[in-house]
Design a protein around this motif. Structure first.
Motif, PDB file in Angstrom:
ATOM      1  N   GLY A 159       0.846  -1.199   0.000  1.00  0.00           N
ATOM      2  CA  GLY A 159       0.000   0.000   0.000  1.00  0.00           C
ATOM      3  C   GLY A 159       0.878   1.244   0.000  1.00  0.00           C
ATOM      4  O   GLY A 159       0.618   2.217  -0.726  1.00  0.00           O
ATOM      5  N   THR A 185       1.221   4.122  -2.922  1.00  0.00           N
ATOM      6  CA  THR A 185       1.047   5.545  -2.595  1.00  0.00           C
ATOM      7  C   THR A 185       2.241   6.353  -3.101  1.00  0.00           C
ATOM      8  O   THR A 185       2.071   7.400  -3.734  1.00  0.00           O
ATOM      9  CB  THR A 185       0.920   5.731  -1.063  1.00  0.00           C
ATOM     10  N   LEU A 196       2.367   6.624  -6.825  1.00  0.00           N
ATOM     11  CA  LEU A 196       1.347   7.571  -7.299  1.00  0.00           C
ATOM     12  C   LEU A 196       1.848   9.009  -7.151  1.00  0.00           C
ATOM     13  O   LEU A 196       1.716   9.827  -8.071  1.00  0.00           O
ATOM     14  CB  LEU A 196       0.057   7.372  -6.495  1.00  0.00           C
ATOM     15  N   PHE A 219       3.976   1.419 -10.479  1.00  0.00           N
ATOM     16  CA  PHE A 219       2.677   1.638  -9.843  1.00  0.00           C
ATOM     17  C   PHE A 219       1.771   0.427 -10.048  1.00  0.00           C
ATOM     18  O   PHE A 219       1.223  -0.131  -9.095  1.00  0.00           O
ATOM     19  CB  PHE A 219       2.030   2.909 -10.421  1.00  0.00           C
ATOM     20  N   VAL A 221      -3.507  -5.860  -4.587  1.00  0.00           N
ATOM     21  CA  VAL A 221      -4.826  -6.471  -4.742  1.00  0.00           C
ATOM     22  C   VAL A 221      -4.737  -7.974  -4.455  1.00  0.00           C
ATOM     23  O   VAL A 221      -5.583  -8.542  -3.769  1.00  0.00           O
ATOM     24  CB  VAL A 221      -5.384  -6.217  -6.166  1.00  0.00           C
ATOM     25  N   SER A 225      -9.080  -9.531   2.738  1.00  0.00           N
ATOM     26  CA  SER A 225      -9.227  -8.186   3.298  1.00  0.00           C
ATOM     27  C   SER A 225     -10.450  -7.450   2.740  1.00  0.00           C
ATOM     28  O   SER A 225     -10.724  -6.338   3.152  1.00  0.00           O
ATOM     29  CB  SER A 225      -7.978  -7.347   3.020  1.00  0.00           C
ATOM     30  N   TRP A 262     -12.516  -1.927   0.297  1.00  0.00           N
ATOM     31  CA  TRP A 262     -12.300  -2.647  -0.962  1.00  0.00           C
ATOM     32  C   TRP A 262     -12.875  -1.860  -2.142  1.00  0.00           C
ATOM     33  O   TRP A 262     -12.228  -1.698  -3.185  1.00  0.00           O
ATOM     34  CB  TRP A 262     -12.931  -4.040  -0.853  1.00  0.00           C
ATOM     35  N   LEU A 303     -10.422   3.356  -7.226  1.00  0.00           N
ATOM     36  CA  LEU A 303      -9.070   3.857  -7.516  1.00  0.00           C
ATOM     37  C   LEU A 303      -8.476   3.136  -8.716  1.00  0.00           C
ATOM     38  O   LEU A 303      -7.872   3.754  -9.596  1.00  0.00           O
ATOM     39  CB  LEU A 303      -8.168   3.622  -6.308  1.00  0.00           C
ATOM     40  N   LEU A 329      -9.814   2.519   5.845  1.00  0.00           N
ATOM     41  CA  LEU A 329      -8.871   1.570   6.464  1.00  0.00           C
ATOM     42  C   LEU A 329      -8.716   1.869   7.955  1.00  0.00           C
ATOM     43  O   LEU A 329      -8.696   0.970   8.791  1.00  0.00           O
ATOM     44  CB  LEU A 329      -7.507   1.670   5.766  1.00  0.00           C
ATOM     45  N   ASN A 346      -6.366  -5.594   8.344  1.00  0.00           N
ATOM     46  CA  ASN A 346      -6.502  -7.047   8.479  1.00  0.00           C
ATOM     47  C   ASN A 346      -5.088  -7.585   8.748  1.00  0.00           C
ATOM     48  O   ASN A 346      -4.132  -6.786   8.877  1.00  0.00           O
ATOM     49  CB  ASN A 346      -7.090  -7.570   7.165  1.00  0.00           C
TER      50      ASN A 346
HETATM   51  C1  HEM Z   1      -3.966   4.271  -5.970  1.00  0.00           C
HETATM   52  C2  HEM Z   1      -4.265   3.081  -5.523  1.00  0.00           C
HETATM   53  C3  HEM Z   1      -4.163   2.643  -4.096  1.00  0.00           C
HETATM   54  C4  HEM Z   1      -3.479   3.194  -3.050  1.00  0.00           C
HETATM   55  C5  HEM Z   1      -2.599   4.422  -3.055  1.00  0.00           C
HETATM   56  C6  HEM Z   1      -3.716   2.328  -1.899  1.00  0.00           C
HETATM   57  C7  HEM Z   1      -3.172   2.549  -0.651  1.00  0.00           C
HETATM   58  C8  HEM Z   1      -3.355   1.697   0.440  1.00  0.00           C
HETATM   59  C9  HEM Z   1      -2.636   1.786   1.683  1.00  0.00           C
HETATM   60  C10 HEM Z   1      -1.551   2.816   2.009  1.00  0.00           C
HETATM   61  C11 HEM Z   1      -3.064   0.781   2.469  1.00  0.00           C
HETATM   62  C12 HEM Z   1      -2.528   0.414   3.865  1.00  0.00           C
HETATM   63  C13 HEM Z   1      -1.284  -0.448   3.719  1.00  0.00           C
HETATM   64  C14 HEM Z   1      -1.575  -1.832   3.215  1.00  0.00           C
HETATM   65  O1  HEM Z   1      -2.461  -2.519   3.767  1.00  0.00           O
HETATM   66  O2  HEM Z   1      -0.904  -2.262   2.255  1.00  0.00           O
HETATM   67  C15 HEM Z   1      -4.105   0.080   1.767  1.00  0.00           C
HETATM   68  C16 HEM Z   1      -4.828  -0.979   2.256  1.00  0.00           C
HETATM   69  C17 HEM Z   1      -5.785  -1.679   1.553  1.00  0.00           C
HETATM   70  N1  HEM Z   1      -6.084  -1.517   0.219  1.00  0.00           N
HETATM   71 FE1  HEM Z   1      -5.342  -0.109  -1.020  1.00  0.00          FE
HETATM   72  N2  HEM Z   1      -4.552   1.318  -2.267  1.00  0.00           N
HETATM   73  C18 HEM Z   1      -4.845   1.456  -3.595  1.00  0.00           C
HETATM   74  C19 HEM Z   1      -5.614   0.619  -4.375  1.00  0.00           C
HETATM   75  C20 HEM Z   1      -6.305  -0.471  -3.896  1.00  0.00           C
HETATM   76  C21 HEM Z   1      -7.052  -1.391  -4.701  1.00  0.00           C
HETATM   77  C22 HEM Z   1      -7.178  -1.353  -6.227  1.00  0.00           C
HETATM   78  C23 HEM Z   1      -7.605  -2.299  -3.855  1.00  0.00           C
HETATM   79  C24 HEM Z   1      -8.490  -3.477  -4.193  1.00  0.00           C
HETATM   80  C25 HEM Z   1      -9.607  -3.357  -4.770  1.00  0.00           C
HETATM   81  C26 HEM Z   1      -7.216  -1.972  -2.522  1.00  0.00           C
HETATM   82  C27 HEM Z   1      -7.595  -2.627  -1.377  1.00  0.00           C
HETATM   83  C28 HEM Z   1      -7.063  -2.437  -0.127  1.00  0.00           C
HETATM   84  C29 HEM Z   1      -7.427  -3.197   1.051  1.00  0.00           C
HETATM   85  C30 HEM Z   1      -8.497  -4.306   1.116  1.00  0.00           C
HETATM   86  C31 HEM Z   1      -6.627  -2.728   2.100  1.00  0.00           C
HETATM   87  C32 HEM Z   1      -6.617  -3.214   3.550  1.00  0.00           C
HETATM   88  C33 HEM Z   1      -5.734  -4.410   3.598  1.00  0.00           C
HETATM   89  C34 HEM Z   1      -5.600  -5.030   4.941  1.00  0.00           C
HETATM   90  O3  HEM Z   1      -5.655  -4.377   5.948  1.00  0.00           O
HETATM   91  O4  HEM Z   1      -5.435  -6.258   4.933  1.00  0.00           O
HETATM   92  N3  HEM Z   1      -6.395  -0.866  -2.573  1.00  0.00           N
HETATM   93  N4  HEM Z   1      -4.252   0.642   0.527  1.00  0.00           N
END
Ligand code: HEM
Length: 427
Positions: free
Chosen positions: A77, A81, A84, A133, A141, A149, A158, A164, A244, A250
């Motif tokens: 994540g 970020t 991006l 990216f 994902v 998650s 989600w 996004l 989140l 998770n």
């Molecule tokens: C520009 C795109 C995105 C950015 C900047 C972003 C950023 C983040 C960040 C910083 C976190 C917390 C760190 C981590 O858990 O890895 C996170 C968690 C999460 N992201 Fe994203 N994300 C993006 C796209 C997506 C996409 C496409 C999905 C799926 C559809 C997604 C699903 C999730 C989920 C489910 C979590 C929580 C995971 C957990 O706690 O197990 N994200 N995201």
């Protein structure tokens, strides 16, 4: 730090209610504010008393309690970020030297590469940045799929992620058109033909979007679209992280964190872990930019767009290849199939209703998910081959596996998959 964590009023000693049961802002029994310590500089305390951004930052990024057992896949994540942000920043520098007209677009990009001081570097960062990216995004994902998650109470987290992804795909596609090379032009032509093939709405929509012909007005609109979509991600990332931080992360076991002892404060533990990960990410990024700048781009796009000369094969950038393969494998129903292959991800939390999150405790999901994901990766390879003979047949099989996994497999797994005993907590 964990001493700040206290159980809610009705909880037995040492146990915290699940995040679902708690109002937002009271995660892990936290008070909703994180006041500045008395030793903070008076100016900071003065500001925070009037505009509490510093205490909000401390609450969300310093003291914020994280599960203590997160593995390296939770770094992605942060990678997405940072990638991006790099794209947005380098994009601004490219934009000030780019000209959005059919006559000058190609030349202006050539000038960025050859004449603008450090222009080659900024363009290389921007182009390599897209690859970094999407690579990080797909792993992000995959991690969310593997550890469940997307399940309650993280459905909106989600969904904001999926929004996004859709925005970023739109922005990436629009960006690829801007240099007005051969693949820009012919890629756009294929996309517009695909859109126009949608009954009733397709043709008027394509006309409305690009103004009829692939002329200056179309390129100008695509430029605006690229910019607007790219910067609108910032707001959606804000919502994503907000969602989140309501539920908390998770973790690899997929069970909710219930005891303060199961958590670590975000700083210094995860700032350091993300920092180390980001250093490695930057290393790979640097190798891509400085040693392999042309590795993942198609040489055809270094030729000026020529509407009279169709390339031997029109292929997209690698991150679109699986969807392109589905589009081509589907023949007459390619467009709806490609749309469906993304739509299934949007409704995933409602297709998979199994109460167990992590694949570690789901014996069948653990096997079927990799099969579906490998089919998707295979489609990525197939997207670079002509849709004929064995490639066509295998693309159709892979498309069927991908779609059936979601539409049939997950509802069946919800009912029939044997469940393994879950651990009480994460420690
Ligand atoms: C520009 C795109 C995105 C950015 C900047 C972003 C950023 C983040 C960040 C910083 C976190 C917390 C760190 C981590 O858990 O890895 C996170 C968690 C999460 N992201 Fe994203 N994300 C993006 C796209 C997506 C996409 C496409 C999905 C799926 C559809 C997604 C699903 C999730 C989920 C489910 C979590 C929580 C995971 C957990 O706690 O197990 N994200 N995201």
């Amino acid at each position: 730090m964990t001493a700040r964590l206290e159980p809610g009023p009705e909880q037995p000693e040492g146990m915290l209610p699940s995040t679902v049961d708690r109002p937002a802002g009271e995660r892990f029994g936290h008070a909703p504010t994180s006041p500045l310590p008395p030793e903070s500089a008076p100016l900071l305390r003065w500001i925070d008393a009037r505009l509490p951004v510093i205490s909000a930052f401390r609450r969300e990024y310093v003291d914020y309690p994280m599960p203590r057992n997160l593995n390296g896949l939770w770094n992605f994540g942060a990678f997405v970020t940072v990638a991006l942000l790099v794209l947005l920043l380098s994009g601004i520098f490219l934009a000030v030297n780019y000209t959005a007209t059919i006559a000058d677009a190609f030349n202006s990009v050539e000038a960025i590469d050859r004449q603008v001081p450090s222009g080659w570097l900024v363009r290389s960062i921007h182009m390599g940045g897209v690859t970094m990216f999407f690579a990080a995004l797909y792993i992000h994902v995959w991690r969310s799929l593997y550890y469940g998650s997307y399940k309650a109470p993280r459905e909106l987290l989600w969904l904001t992620g999926m929004v996004l992804m859709a925005i970023c795909m739109g922005a990436a596609f629009a960006g690829y058109v801007l240099p007005w090379g051969q693949m820009s032009f012919w890629g756009l032509t294929v996309a517009m033909r695909a859109l126009s093939s949608v009954p009733l709405v397709g043709t008027p929509l394509a006309h409305w979007l690009l103004g009829g012909a692939l002329a200056d007005v179309a390129l100008h609109r695509i430029y605006v679209l690229h910019f607007v979509l790219a910067f609108s991600t910032l707001a959606v990332v804000g919502l994503h992280v907000m969602a989140l931080h309501v539920t908390g992360s998770n973790n690899p076991l997929g069970v909710e964190v219930r005891k303060p002892a199961d958590t670590l404060p975000f700083h210094p533990y995860y700032t350091v872990k993300d920092g180390v990960g980001l250093a490695l990410f930057a290393l790979v990024f640097a190798v891509l930019i400085f040693f392999l700048p042309g590795w993942l781009t198609l040489p055809d796009n270094y030729l000026r767009a020529d509407p009279l000369s169709t390339p031997a094969d029109i292929t997209p950038e690698w991150y679109f290849a699986p969807f392109y393969a589905i589009l081509r494998a589907g023949g007459g129903i390619g467009v709806p199939l490609a749309a469906l292959s993304i739509a299934v991800l949007f409704v995933l939390p409602w297709l998979d209703r199994s109460p167990v999150r992590s694949a570690r405790f789901r014996p069948w999901y653990r096997v079927l998910l990799p099969v579906a994901v490998l089919s998707f990766v295979f489609l990525g390879v197939a997207g670079f081959h002509q849709p004929a003979g064995l490639w066509l047949l295998s693309s159709r099989i892979a498309t069927a596996i991908w779609l059936l996994f979601f539409l049939l497999g997950l509802p069946l797994l919800t009912r029939f998959e044997p469940r393994r005993a879950l651990p009480e907590g994460i420690a």
